[in-house]
Design a protein around this motif. Structure first.
Motif, PDB file in Angstrom:
ATOM      1  N   GLY A 183     -43.833 -12.935-123.655  1.00 25.32           N
ATOM      2  CA  GLY A 183     -43.913 -12.775-125.098  1.00 25.32           C
ATOM      3  C   GLY A 183     -42.655 -13.018-125.892  1.00 25.32           C
ATOM      4  O   GLY A 183     -42.608 -12.691-127.079  1.00 25.32           O
ATOM      5  N   MET A 184     -41.631 -13.620-125.290  1.00 29.92           N
ATOM      6  CA  MET A 184     -40.452 -13.996-126.057  1.00 29.92           C
ATOM      7  C   MET A 184     -40.669 -15.390-126.659  1.00 29.92           C
ATOM      8  O   MET A 184     -41.075 -16.314-125.946  1.00 29.92           O
ATOM      9  N   VAL A 185     -40.409 -15.509-127.952  1.00 31.74           N
ATOM     10  CA  VAL A 185     -40.612 -16.768-128.674  1.00 31.74           C
ATOM     11  C   VAL A 185     -39.258 -17.416-128.924  1.00 31.74           C
ATOM     12  O   VAL A 185     -38.323 -16.762-129.407  1.00 31.74           O
ATOM     13  N   LEU A 186     -39.149 -18.715-128.596  1.00 29.40           N
ATOM     14  CA  LEU A 186     -37.882 -19.433-128.600  1.00 29.40           C
ATOM     15  C   LEU A 186     -38.025 -20.672-129.481  1.00 29.40           C
ATOM     16  O   LEU A 186     -38.453 -21.726-129.011  1.00 29.40           O
ATOM     17  N   VAL A 192     -46.187 -10.783-129.118  1.00 31.70           N
ATOM     18  CA  VAL A 192     -44.798 -11.194-129.195  1.00 31.70           C
ATOM     19  C   VAL A 192     -43.886  -9.997-128.971  1.00 31.70           C
ATOM     20  O   VAL A 192     -44.048  -8.955-129.616  1.00 31.70           O
ATOM     21  N   LEU A 193     -42.919 -10.157-128.062  1.00 28.55           N
ATOM     22  CA  LEU A 193     -41.914  -9.113-127.831  1.00 28.55           C
ATOM     23  C   LEU A 193     -40.678  -9.320-128.691  1.00 28.55           C
ATOM     24  O   LEU A 193     -40.000  -8.355-129.052  1.00 28.55           O
ATOM     25  N   ALA A 195     -39.481  -3.183-131.463  1.00 28.39           N
ATOM     26  CA  ALA A 195     -39.602  -1.880-130.830  1.00 28.39           C
ATOM     27  C   ALA A 195     -40.891  -1.768-130.025  1.00 28.39           C
ATOM     28  O   ALA A 195     -40.926  -1.071-128.997  1.00 28.39           O
ATOM     29  N   GLU A 196     -41.938  -2.451-130.477  1.00 32.95           N
ATOM     30  CA  GLU A 196     -43.222  -2.505-129.769  1.00 32.95           C
ATOM     31  C   GLU A 196     -43.736  -3.932-129.833  1.00 32.95           C
ATOM     32  O   GLU A 196     -43.422  -4.668-130.777  1.00 32.95           O
ATOM     33  N   PRO A 197     -44.529  -4.359-128.848  1.00 31.18           N
ATOM     34  CA  PRO A 197     -45.125  -5.704-128.927  1.00 31.18           C
ATOM     35  C   PRO A 197     -45.904  -5.862-130.226  1.00 31.18           C
ATOM     36  O   PRO A 197     -46.580  -4.939-130.688  1.00 31.18           O
ATOM     37  N   GLN A 198     -45.802  -7.054-130.815  1.00 29.52           N
ATOM     38  CA  GLN A 198     -46.447  -7.333-132.084  1.00 29.52           C
ATOM     39  C   GLN A 198     -47.460  -8.457-131.946  1.00 29.52           C
ATOM     40  O   GLN A 198     -47.308  -9.346-131.107  1.00 29.52           O
TER      41      GLN A 198
END
Length: 255
Positions: A39-42, A62-63, A247-250
């Motif tokens: 969930g990391m967006v680059l 998304v993290l 702070a929390e997954p979105q």
């Protein structure tokens, strides 16, 4: 560096937290949005195309986002996450160095060694402290440190600096491609700071990479003290880099 290094190491088939998937606009590409399995967006997305990129990941978990400062800000708003609470939201200077211009510091009495040369409990202690200070870890720091150290040991891209036989600093490459390395995970215990140890560790590691064929190094700096050390090695600021971890997954909900 992160999207390409993750792609090279983990591919696009899934099954690893850093395995990649991509949204690409234009031929040849004018915008590329990478996302890891966890969930990391680059983004490599011009700000004017943030809206289209956000639609491509609508409804996804998304993290956080990592990338050039203005691009991350625009994409965050386009994703509808401008008000989402963040565990870490920091813009840092981005530096680059042609390794032919590396300015080596004094290394008398110092020696760089593989991470495995240091006691495991010390490595875990240092990585947990690094995570709390630099990455904003709160709960689960010890478990995350163990996962990170196991990965670092397996990949062989991190080093320990010894002074007269005692471990005094840690450095590493958190991404590596042919001809270029990205410095990360640099840590000196607070009681040993201000003695040039991190600068020596990074310099020795970069010299090693240069001897192996690397031509360029990049990094982003978490503090002005660190930035001064990098400038002393010859790094020059080329932009701004944002690290944003929610702070929390979105869930992405574009306008």
């Amino acid at each position: 560096m992160f999207p390409l290094a993750n792609l090279a190491r983990h591919g696009m088939a899934g099954g690893h937290p850093r395995a990649m998937r991509f949204w690409i606009a234009g031929l040849p590409p004018v915008a590329v949005l990478g996302a890891t399995d966890d969930g990391m967006v680059l983004p490599q997305v011009p700000t004017e195309q943030a809206g289209e990129a956000a639609k491509a990941v609508a409804g996804q978990r998304v993290l956080g986002l990592l990338g050039e400062g203005a691009q991350v800000a625009a994409l965050r708003e386009a994703m509808g996450l401008g008000d989402a609470s963040a565990l870490l939201d920091r813009e840092e200077p981005l530096f680059s160095l042609d390794l032919a211009g590396l300015r080596m510091p004094s290394s008398m009495g110092l020696a760089l060694a593989p991470l495995s040369a240091a006691p495991r409990d010390l490595l875990l202690q240092w990585r947990a402290a690094y995570g709390r200070e630099v990455l904003g870890w709160v709960e689960g720091a010890e478990a995350q440190a163990e996962c990170d150290i196991d990965g670092d040991l397996a990949q062989g891209q991190h080093r320990i600096l010894f002074r007269h036989g005692e471990p005094v600093a840690m450095t590493g490459f958190n991404a590596r491609l042919p001809g270029i390395v990205q410095v990360g995970g640099v840590w000196t215990p607070p009681e040993l700071r201000g003695q040039g140890l991190a600068r020596a560790a990074v310099g020795l590691h970069l010299a090693e990479a240069r001897d192996e064929g690397a031509k360029r190094a990049i990094l982003f700096s978490a503090s002005e003290m660190a930035a001064r050390a990098y400038r002393a090695l010859g790094f020059q600021e080329i932009g701004r880099f944002t690290l944003l971890i929610f702070a929390e997954p979105q869930e992405v909900r574009p306008a």
